[in-house]
Design an enzyme around this catalytic site. Structure first.
Site, PDB file in Angstrom:
ATOM      1  N   CYS A   2      -5.501  11.514  -7.633  1.00 23.23           N
ATOM      2  CA  CYS A   2      -5.125  12.154  -6.379  1.00 23.23           C
ATOM      3  C   CYS A   2      -6.103  11.720  -5.288  1.00 23.23           C
ATOM      4  CB  CYS A   2      -5.136  13.670  -6.427  1.00 23.23           C
ATOM      5  SG  CYS A   2      -4.198  14.345  -7.794  1.00 23.23           S
ATOM      6  N   ARG A  27      -4.106   6.122  -5.179  1.00 25.96           N
ATOM      7  CA  ARG A  27      -4.711   7.052  -6.137  1.00 25.96           C
ATOM      8  C   ARG A  27      -3.684   7.970  -6.794  1.00 25.96           C
ATOM      9  NH1 ARG A  27     -10.158   7.491  -5.398  1.00 25.96           N
ATOM     10  NH2 ARG A  27     -10.108   9.513  -6.397  1.00 25.96           N
ATOM     11  N   TRP A  73      -1.292  12.716  -8.167  1.00 26.34           N
ATOM     12  CA  TRP A  73      -0.942  12.071  -9.439  1.00 26.34           C
ATOM     13  C   TRP A  73      -0.996  13.210 -10.444  1.00 26.34           C
ATOM     14  CZ3 TRP A  73      -3.323  11.019 -14.253  1.00 26.34           C
ATOM     15  CH2 TRP A  73      -2.707  10.015 -15.015  1.00 26.34           C
ATOM     16  N   ASN A  99      -8.851  17.188  -5.939  1.00 25.74           N
ATOM     17  CA  ASN A  99      -8.692  16.009  -6.793  1.00 25.74           C
ATOM     18  C   ASN A  99      -9.583  16.225  -8.004  1.00 25.74           C
ATOM     19  OD1 ASN A  99      -8.746  13.433  -7.975  1.00 25.74           O
ATOM     20  ND2 ASN A  99     -10.346  12.737  -6.595  1.00 25.74           N
ATOM     21  N   GLY A 100      -9.009  16.125  -9.203  1.00 26.19           N
ATOM     22  CA  GLY A 100      -9.801  16.309 -10.414  1.00 26.19           C
ATOM     23  C   GLY A 100      -9.071  17.200 -11.391  1.00 26.19           C
ATOM     24  N   GLU A 477      -4.883  -9.631 -21.037  1.00 25.15           N
ATOM     25  CA  GLU A 477      -4.770  -9.330 -19.614  1.00 25.15           C
ATOM     26  C   GLU A 477      -3.392  -9.743 -19.081  1.00 25.15           C
ATOM     27  OE1 GLU A 477      -5.955  -7.552 -17.476  1.00 25.15           O
ATOM     28  OE2 GLU A 477      -5.265  -8.398 -15.589  1.00 25.15           O
ATOM     29  N   LYS A 481      -0.749  -7.155 -17.369  1.00 21.98           N
ATOM     30  CA  LYS A 481      -0.216  -7.367 -16.015  1.00 21.98           C
ATOM     31  C   LYS A 481       1.306  -7.311 -16.030  1.00 21.98           C
ATOM     32  CE  LYS A 481      -2.926  -7.322 -14.291  1.00 21.98           C
ATOM     33  NZ  LYS A 481      -3.748  -6.308 -13.858  1.00 21.98           N
ATOM     34  N   GLU A 484       2.605  -3.681 -16.823  1.00 17.58           N
ATOM     35  CA  GLU A 484       2.382  -2.610 -15.841  1.00 17.58           C
ATOM     36  C   GLU A 484       3.251  -2.755 -14.601  1.00 17.58           C
ATOM     37  OE1 GLU A 484      -1.677  -2.065 -14.391  1.00 17.58           O
ATOM     38  OE2 GLU A 484      -2.021  -4.211 -14.397  1.00 17.58           O
ATOM     39  N   HIS A 500       0.848 -11.957 -39.328  1.00 16.25           N
ATOM     40  CA  HIS A 500       0.481 -10.907 -40.290  1.00 16.25           C
ATOM     41  C   HIS A 500       1.197  -9.598 -39.981  1.00 16.25           C
ATOM     42  CE1 HIS A 500      -2.423 -13.459 -42.210  1.00 16.25           C
ATOM     43  NE2 HIS A 500      -3.017 -13.711 -41.055  1.00 16.25           N
ATOM     44  N   LYS A 594      -4.430   3.417  -9.007  1.00 12.18           N
ATOM     45  CA  LYS A 594      -5.429   2.349  -9.014  1.00 12.18           C
ATOM     46  C   LYS A 594      -6.793   2.845  -9.471  1.00 12.18           C
ATOM     47  CE  LYS A 594      -6.895  -1.735  -6.872  1.00 12.18           C
ATOM     48  NZ  LYS A 594      -6.459  -2.497  -8.046  1.00 12.18           N
TER      49      LYS A 594
HETATM   50  C1  G6P Z   1      -6.532   1.932 -13.619  1.00 15.81           C
HETATM   51  C2  G6P Z   1      -5.861   0.787 -12.890  1.00 15.81           C
HETATM   52  C3  G6P Z   1      -6.166  -0.531 -13.604  1.00 15.81           C
HETATM   53  C4  G6P Z   1      -7.666  -0.711 -13.749  1.00 15.81           C
HETATM   54  C5  G6P Z   1      -8.305   0.478 -14.483  1.00 15.81           C
HETATM   55  C6  G6P Z   1      -9.819   0.414 -14.446  1.00 15.81           C
HETATM   56  O1  G6P Z   1      -5.900   2.166 -14.836  1.00 15.81           O
HETATM   57  O2  G6P Z   1      -4.470   0.992 -12.821  1.00 15.81           O
HETATM   58  O3  G6P Z   1      -5.648  -1.595 -12.829  1.00 15.81           O
HETATM   59  O4  G6P Z   1      -7.924  -1.883 -14.452  1.00 15.81           O
HETATM   60  O5  G6P Z   1      -7.918   1.688 -13.825  1.00 15.81           O
HETATM   61  O6  G6P Z   1     -10.252   0.554 -13.116  1.00 15.81           O
HETATM   62  P1  G6P Z   1     -11.641   0.092 -12.555  1.00 15.81           P
HETATM   63  O7  G6P Z   1     -11.606   0.454 -11.092  1.00 15.81           O
HETATM   64  O8  G6P Z   1     -12.676   0.876 -13.310  1.00 15.81           O
HETATM   65  O9  G6P Z   1     -11.763  -1.357 -12.782  1.00 15.81           O
END
Ligand code: G6P
Length: 599
Positions: A2, A27, A73, A99-100, A477, A481, A484, A500, A594
């Protein structure tokens, strides 16, 4: 997660509240709202969905000289208007954004509010109702706020308004990020500096446990005993223009394109000629360690995996990778002289903050270095050392340029440590990173083939990336990507491991993309490709020009140790085009945020 904002001043704060929330939408974006005091009444406007829905509900003649706002969120209670913030106390005197996560909200409800029927399902509402309970006992708003906070367990950034006092915002935080922005004849509150940068570049930090009373012309910071704290403002290293989409349709594609620029920045920040320019204390701390513990979440964790390539192979220092959310609750056996490297684009991730707290409990002398993109972020302030990524602000939820920047900065650190340990790796890193930059540019110059490949390849509900060694890390990775942003269920696998068990999932047309950036893995990974192709998979190999065969996607030749920085760009573009092709919200995928500031 949030995001929260607050405003108090002589002018109208509605525009700031909306702008601020727009910047904080990364957020969380399932519902939002604002509230302000007008003619001794509190007006609350809330809606499900994005800030643009809120804007539509905000008439041009709305004037708030004091106001708060929130983008949510959901953690407690479903996504609906009732659960969205701001929340009000029963008598509507107090209105709050939060927020929290309040961990003991059920216990507090039981103890103080058992005779009341709550309006929403949220933990936040308990906080605002408690303030009303304590105010009814005769406490001033500040005293009631303080008393409430003293009872909370968990994380919070709070901004409170009181209908009976239109001159004050009450602000406090614990673990969740929050800053005060200093304006002229007004002051701002925001979850981060980006939310306020259009309006001010002077900020005040707030530490956990402090109470801040914000008025139009003053900011008073006190500790929990009422002792005044003097603090100088700071100016972060960001500019308003940086948060524009510019000529691009989405932030994700803008940020993918900015990777060459970010590489150049990193080279100029961390090299002086061919010599590394980096805080010697950091290099010494790494050199002295008998083992490195590299910790992160999501994309940052994936970038961290790559650090093994550099710290172990170049510098000979054993390196372990850990997910922050596991590490904090399941501490591994630590070596005698451990050093901790945190990777966090945002510098705010709650899972990493929990690791930091844990480490400080276990041994306060342990040294923690954070690699982050955000100057003065919480983790940067709380750790011992910081290395900035210099990637520029990253807005799209799916991280791209921060990932490649993290790998580049890790490589520079390991390179210098190796050199000083007398194990100089056989390459001129500054030069090789420049070659990498050019290679990224050449991929980005013509993305037509990548777009066509995306349309051909990713037609099914599932997909796989495979690779060995560093290419396995890249596969993780690449898979993250793609899943998501496009919602295609994708797994990154070690090439040899697929057979396996997971090979059972391969059927006609399932895409399997193999990454091969090291000559030593060429034959073995190609034989894994044959195994899946003979079971009907649609396959593609992404490899260096020098190893390419017909039908492969060839990336320019670069030093093999750094090639993952280049090959990943192709997979980022696959993810972008796959999401675009499905008509999805590329920059704000469903259910994600994010910056994840809840554990
Ligand atoms: C969230 C984001 C990801 C990110 C992760 C870690 O899940 O959606 O894209 O990699 O947090 O975030 P940070 O800011 O600690 O790299």
């Amino acid at each position: 997660m949030c995001g929260i904002v607050g405003f108090i001043g002589k002018d109208n704060g509605v525009e700031f509240l909306i702008d601020g929330l727009n910047s904080l939408e990364y957020r969380g974006y399932d519902s939002c709202g604002i509230a302000g005091i007008v003619d001794e009444k509190t007006k609350v406007i809330k809606t499900v969905g994005r800030i643009k829905n809120l804007e539509e509900l905000t008439s041009e003649d709305l004037v708030f000289n004091i106001g708060i706002g929130h983008t949510r969120w959901a953690t407690h209670g479903g996504v609906n208007k009732t659960n969205s913030h701001p929340h009000q106390s029963f008598n509507e005197r107090f209105t709050l954004v939060h927020n929290g996560v309040i961990e003991n909200f059920s216990e507090l409800k039981e103890e103080f509010l058992s005779d009341k029927k709550m309006i929403s399902e949220t933990d936040t509402e308990v906080v605002v109702q408690l303030i009303e309970v304590f105010a009814r006992e005769g406490l001033s708003t500040k005293e009631a706020f303080l008393k409430t906070i003293s009872k909370l367990h968990g994380s919070y950034a709070l901004c409170l308004i009181d209908r009976e006092d239109a001159d004050t915002l009450y602000v406090a935080k614990n673990k969740s990020p929050l800053l005060i922005g200093l304006g002229q004849n007004c002051n701002y509150v925001g979850s981060d500096a980006l939310a306020m940068i259009k309006y001010t570049n002077k900020f005040l930090e707030i530490n956990d446990g402090e109470l801040v009373t914000v008025k139009a012309d003053s900011v008073l910071i006190e500790d929990k005993n009422g002792v005044k704290i003097e603090r100088s403002p700071f100016t972060p290293n960001i500019k308003y223009g940086e948060i524009d989409k510019g000529v691009y349709e989405h932030y994700m594609i803008k940020e993918i394109n900015e990777q060459a620029f970010a590489m150049r920045n990193i080279i100029s920040e961390y090299f002086d000629g061919h010599d590394v320019k980096m805080d010697q204390e950091i290099i010494d701390a790494v050199k002295e360690a008998d083992r490195l513990y590299v910790i992160g979440c999501g994309t940052s964790y994936n970038a961290g995996q790559m650090s093994k390539e550099y710290f172990e192979k170049w510098a000979g220092i054993p390196t372990e990778l850990h997910l922050a959310s596991e590490f904090a609750y399941n501490l591994p056996l630590l070596s005698k002289k451990p050093m901790f490297i945190f990777l966090s684009q945002s510098g705010e991730t709650a899972d990493l903050r929990a690791v930091l707290t844990k480490l400080r409990e276990v041994n306060p002398t342990y040294k923690v270095l954070v690699l982050t993109n955000v100057d003065a972020s919480t983790l940067s302030r709380e750790s011992d050392y910081t290395l900035l990524l210099h990637a520029g602000v990253e807005i799209a939820v799916a991280s791209t340029k921060a990932y490649t920047s993290q790998i580049a900065v890790l490589s520079i650190l390991a390179y210098q440590v190796a050199k000083e340990l007398g194990k100089a790796p056989n390459l001129d890193l500054e030069k090789e990173l420049s070659v990498v930059t050019t290679a990224i540019e050449s991929i980005l110059d013509d993305t037509k083939e990548i777009k066509e490949l995306t349309d051909k390849l990713f037609t099914e509900r599932n997909a796989f990336y495979i690779g060995r060694g560093a290419d396995y890390y890249s596969s993780c990775e690449a898979a993250l990507k793609l899943k998501e942003v496009s919602y295609i269920q994708t797994e990154g696998f070690a090439g040899g491991e697929l057979k396996h068990g997971t090979i059972a999932l391969i059927e006609d047309n399932i895409p399997v993309v193999a990454l091969i950036t090291k000559s030593e893995f060429d034959l073995s990974t190609r034989s894994n490709v044959s195994e899946v192709a003979s079971r009907g998979a649609k396959t593609l190999v992404i490899t260096l020009e020098k190893l390419a065969k017909e039908g492969d996607y060839a990336i320019p030749n670069v030093h093999e140790t750094l090639a993952p920085i280049v090959s990943i760009v192709v997979t980022q573009l696959f993810a972008y085009y796959a999401a675009l092709g499905r008509g999805l919200d590329v920059d704000k995928p469903r259910n994600l945020a994010k910056s994840v500031t809840v554990e």
